[in-house]
Scaffold this motif. Structure first.
Motif, PDB file in Angstrom:
ATOM      1  N   ALA A 153       1.612  -6.044  -1.454  1.00 22.85           N
ATOM      2  CA  ALA A 153       2.276  -7.263  -1.703  1.00 22.85           C
ATOM      3  C   ALA A 153       1.867  -8.629  -1.067  1.00 22.85           C
ATOM      4  O   ALA A 153       1.306  -8.551   0.128  1.00 22.85           O
ATOM      5  CB  ALA A 153       3.803  -6.857  -1.330  1.00 22.85           C
ATOM      6  N   THR A 154       2.000  -9.528  -1.755  1.00 28.38           N
ATOM      7  CA  THR A 154       2.059 -10.824  -1.262  1.00 28.38           C
ATOM      8  C   THR A 154       3.262 -11.583  -1.029  1.00 28.38           C
ATOM      9  O   THR A 154       4.169 -10.839  -1.328  1.00 28.38           O
ATOM     10  CB  THR A 154       1.024 -11.866  -2.208  1.00 28.38           C
ATOM     11  N   ASP A 155       3.508 -12.576  -0.587  1.00 26.49           N
ATOM     12  CA  ASP A 155       4.865 -13.289  -0.414  1.00 26.49           C
ATOM     13  C   ASP A 155       5.361 -13.710  -1.669  1.00 26.49           C
ATOM     14  O   ASP A 155       6.396 -13.631  -1.754  1.00 26.49           O
ATOM     15  CB  ASP A 155       4.546 -14.604   0.448  1.00 26.49           C
ATOM     16  N   ALA A 156       4.518 -13.566  -2.647  1.00 32.58           N
ATOM     17  CA  ALA A 156       5.243 -13.720  -4.082  1.00 32.58           C
ATOM     18  C   ALA A 156       5.703 -12.254  -4.843  1.00 32.58           C
ATOM     19  O   ALA A 156       6.800 -12.692  -5.391  1.00 32.58           O
ATOM     20  CB  ALA A 156       4.016 -14.415  -5.083  1.00 32.58           C
ATOM     21  N   GLY A 157       5.341 -11.382  -4.387  1.00 34.03           N
ATOM     22  CA  GLY A 157       5.828 -10.044  -4.792  1.00 34.03           C
ATOM     23  C   GLY A 157       4.880  -8.867  -4.651  1.00 34.03           C
ATOM     24  O   GLY A 157       3.645  -8.996  -4.259  1.00 34.03           O
ATOM     25  N   LEU A 158       5.336  -7.794  -5.244  1.00 35.58           N
ATOM     26  CA  LEU A 158       4.277  -6.693  -5.295  1.00 35.58           C
ATOM     27  C   LEU A 158       3.302  -6.905  -6.103  1.00 35.58           C
ATOM     28  O   LEU A 158       3.379  -7.193  -7.391  1.00 35.58           O
ATOM     29  CB  LEU A 158       5.208  -5.295  -5.794  1.00 35.58           C
ATOM     30  N   VAL A 159       1.885  -6.533  -5.753  1.00 33.98           N
ATOM     31  CA  VAL A 159       0.772  -7.123  -6.471  1.00 33.98           C
ATOM     32  C   VAL A 159      -0.061  -5.713  -6.820  1.00 33.98           C
ATOM     33  O   VAL A 159      -0.734  -5.895  -7.749  1.00 33.98           O
ATOM     34  CB  VAL A 159      -0.081  -8.121  -5.569  1.00 33.98           C
ATOM     35  N   THR A 160       0.208  -4.686  -6.126  1.00 29.92           N
ATOM     36  CA  THR A 160      -0.570  -3.523  -6.700  1.00 29.92           C
ATOM     37  C   THR A 160       0.141  -2.241  -6.100  1.00 29.92           C
ATOM     38  O   THR A 160       0.792  -2.265  -5.200  1.00 29.92           O
ATOM     39  CB  THR A 160      -2.056  -3.291  -6.296  1.00 29.92           C
ATOM     40  N   VAL A 161      -0.052  -1.142  -7.228  1.00 26.92           N
ATOM     41  CA  VAL A 161       0.248   0.257  -6.976  1.00 26.92           C
ATOM     42  C   VAL A 161      -0.843   0.948  -7.163  1.00 26.92           C
ATOM     43  O   VAL A 161      -1.433   0.931  -8.235  1.00 26.92           O
ATOM     44  CB  VAL A 161       1.533   0.811  -7.687  1.00 26.92           C
ATOM     45  N   ALA A 162      -1.309   1.881  -6.256  1.00 26.85           N
ATOM     46  CA  ALA A 162      -2.667   2.687  -6.718  1.00 26.85           C
ATOM     47  C   ALA A 162      -2.345   4.168  -6.274  1.00 26.85           C
ATOM     48  O   ALA A 162      -1.931   4.595  -5.241  1.00 26.85           O
ATOM     49  CB  ALA A 162      -3.914   2.377  -5.823  1.00 26.85           C
ATOM     50  N   PHE A 163      -2.709   5.078  -7.213  1.00 20.06           N
ATOM     51  CA  PHE A 163      -2.357   6.494  -6.970  1.00 20.06           C
ATOM     52  C   PHE A 163      -3.528   6.873  -6.244  1.00 20.06           C
ATOM     53  O   PHE A 163      -4.424   6.455  -5.858  1.00 20.06           O
ATOM     54  CB  PHE A 163      -2.364   7.199  -8.520  1.00 20.06           C
ATOM     55  N   HIS A 164      -3.114   8.444  -5.746  1.00 17.38           N
ATOM     56  CA  HIS A 164      -4.169   9.003  -4.765  1.00 17.38           C
ATOM     57  C   HIS A 164      -4.842   8.360  -3.856  1.00 17.38           C
ATOM     58  O   HIS A 164      -5.826   8.364  -3.511  1.00 17.38           O
ATOM     59  CB  HIS A 164      -5.336   9.547  -5.852  1.00 17.38           C
ATOM     60  N   ALA A 165      -3.900   7.639  -3.075  1.00 21.50           N
ATOM     61  CA  ALA A 165      -4.119   6.578  -1.974  1.00 21.50           C
ATOM     62  C   ALA A 165      -4.500   7.053  -0.702  1.00 21.50           C
ATOM     63  O   ALA A 165      -3.879   7.086   0.257  1.00 21.50           O
ATOM     64  CB  ALA A 165      -3.063   5.561  -2.002  1.00 21.50           C
ATOM     65  N   ARG A 166      -5.745   7.989  -0.613  1.00 21.05           N
ATOM     66  CA  ARG A 166      -6.200   8.554   0.543  1.00 21.05           C
ATOM     67  C   ARG A 166      -7.598   8.278   0.694  1.00 21.05           C
ATOM     68  O   ARG A 166      -8.268   8.103  -0.560  1.00 21.05           O
ATOM     69  CB  ARG A 166      -5.992  10.001   0.652  1.00 21.05           C
ATOM     70  N   GLY A 167      -8.342   8.059   1.529  1.00 19.78           N
ATOM     71  CA  GLY A 167      -9.731   8.053   1.853  1.00 19.78           C
ATOM     72  C   GLY A 167     -10.249   6.946   0.869  1.00 19.78           C
ATOM     73  O   GLY A 167      -9.839   5.913   1.070  1.00 19.78           O
ATOM     74  N   ARG A 168     -11.313   7.201   0.098  1.00 20.01           N
ATOM     75  CA  ARG A 168     -12.020   6.192  -0.401  1.00 20.01           C
ATOM     76  C   ARG A 168     -11.374   5.679  -1.534  1.00 20.01           C
ATOM     77  O   ARG A 168     -11.689   4.604  -1.788  1.00 20.01           O
ATOM     78  CB  ARG A 168     -13.428   6.748  -1.178  1.00 20.01           C
ATOM     79  N   THR A 169     -10.469   6.282  -2.280  1.00 17.02           N
ATOM     80  CA  THR A 169      -9.460   5.667  -3.222  1.00 17.02           C
ATOM     81  C   THR A 169      -8.717   4.537  -2.645  1.00 17.02           C
ATOM     82  O   THR A 169      -8.519   3.412  -3.275  1.00 17.02           O
ATOM     83  CB  THR A 169      -8.682   6.672  -3.928  1.00 17.02           C
ATOM     84  N   ALA A 170      -8.207   4.988  -1.702  1.00 14.39           N
ATOM     85  CA  ALA A 170      -7.214   3.834  -0.834  1.00 14.39           C
ATOM     86  C   ALA A 170      -8.226   2.442  -0.479  1.00 14.39           C
ATOM     87  O   ALA A 170      -7.931   1.382  -0.712  1.00 14.39           O
ATOM     88  CB  ALA A 170      -6.658   4.128   0.372  1.00 14.39           C
TER      89      ALA A 170
END
Length: 196
Positions: free
Chosen positions: A35-52
């Motif tokens: 999130a930025t000060d403006a709001g949630l900017v991204t949601v990413a699945f499988h968020a471990r290791g290289r994917t994150a």
């Protein structure tokens, strides 16, 4: 859903922006939230290791900066807390819309228009076809472009691209994987729950 910018395509100044992130464990696996000060900017699945790492690099590249040091970007902390709370309620089966402010900085143009339409008008437990969503977004001939917009959605689950199906009723594609899409649709009562 609160929109943080006036018209679709409106963008903040080109100066680097600060942001914060966290990883949240969910029934469909770990989700990275930024999130930025403006709001949630991204949601990413499988968020471990290289994917994150790839998700964080994408945010840094698009926003021109890195995560804010501790004690800065207090509004981003608030947006992350609100998103985490609303996602917890969503995965617990609470049928209320997401109200966390959204920062649309990672999308634009037709894709943003389609995603805003989806967020506003396709509620929990319902689905829409790619073609119908193209019509709703004002471009009836753009069903394939709608598919591309769904695949590039920076805010899945919160902006529910899992609710978009093929006109035949087939499940279609999903950037988080078809198993994840099926799980989300089953949780919302659109598909039967898996037996095992």
């Amino acid at each position: 859903m609160t929109d943080t910018q006036g018209e679709p395509g409106a963008r903040a100044a080109a100066a680097p922006r600060t942001w914060k992130w966290t990883v949240r464990d969910t029934p469909v696996g770990p989700l990275l939230l930024a999130a930025t000060d403006a709001g949630l900017v991204t949601v990413a699945f499988h968020a471990r290791g290289r994917t994150a790492d790839r998700a964080l690099a994408r945010v840094a590249e698009r926003l021109g900066g890195g995560p804010a040091p501790d004690g800065r970007a207090a509004a981003a902390d608030g947006h992350l807390a609100r998103a985490a709370d609303e996602l917890d309620r969503y995965f617990a089966g609470v049928r209320s819309p997401f109200t966390v402010a959204l920062d649309w900085s990672l999308t634009g143009g037709f894709a943003e228009r389609v995603l805003r339409e989806l967020a506003r008008h396709v509620p929990y437990g319902t689905t829409v076809g790619y073609q119908d969503l193209a019509v709703r977004a004002g471009d009836p001939g753009a069903a394939r472009a709608v598919g591309a917009a769904m695949g590039a959605n920076p805010l899945p689950v919160v902006v529910p691209c899992h609710r978009v199906l093929e006109s035949s009723g087939a499940i279609g594609g999903f950037s988080g994987g078809l198993e994840t899409k099926r799980a989300l649709l089953a949780m919302e009562g659109v598909l039967p729950q898996p037996l095992f």
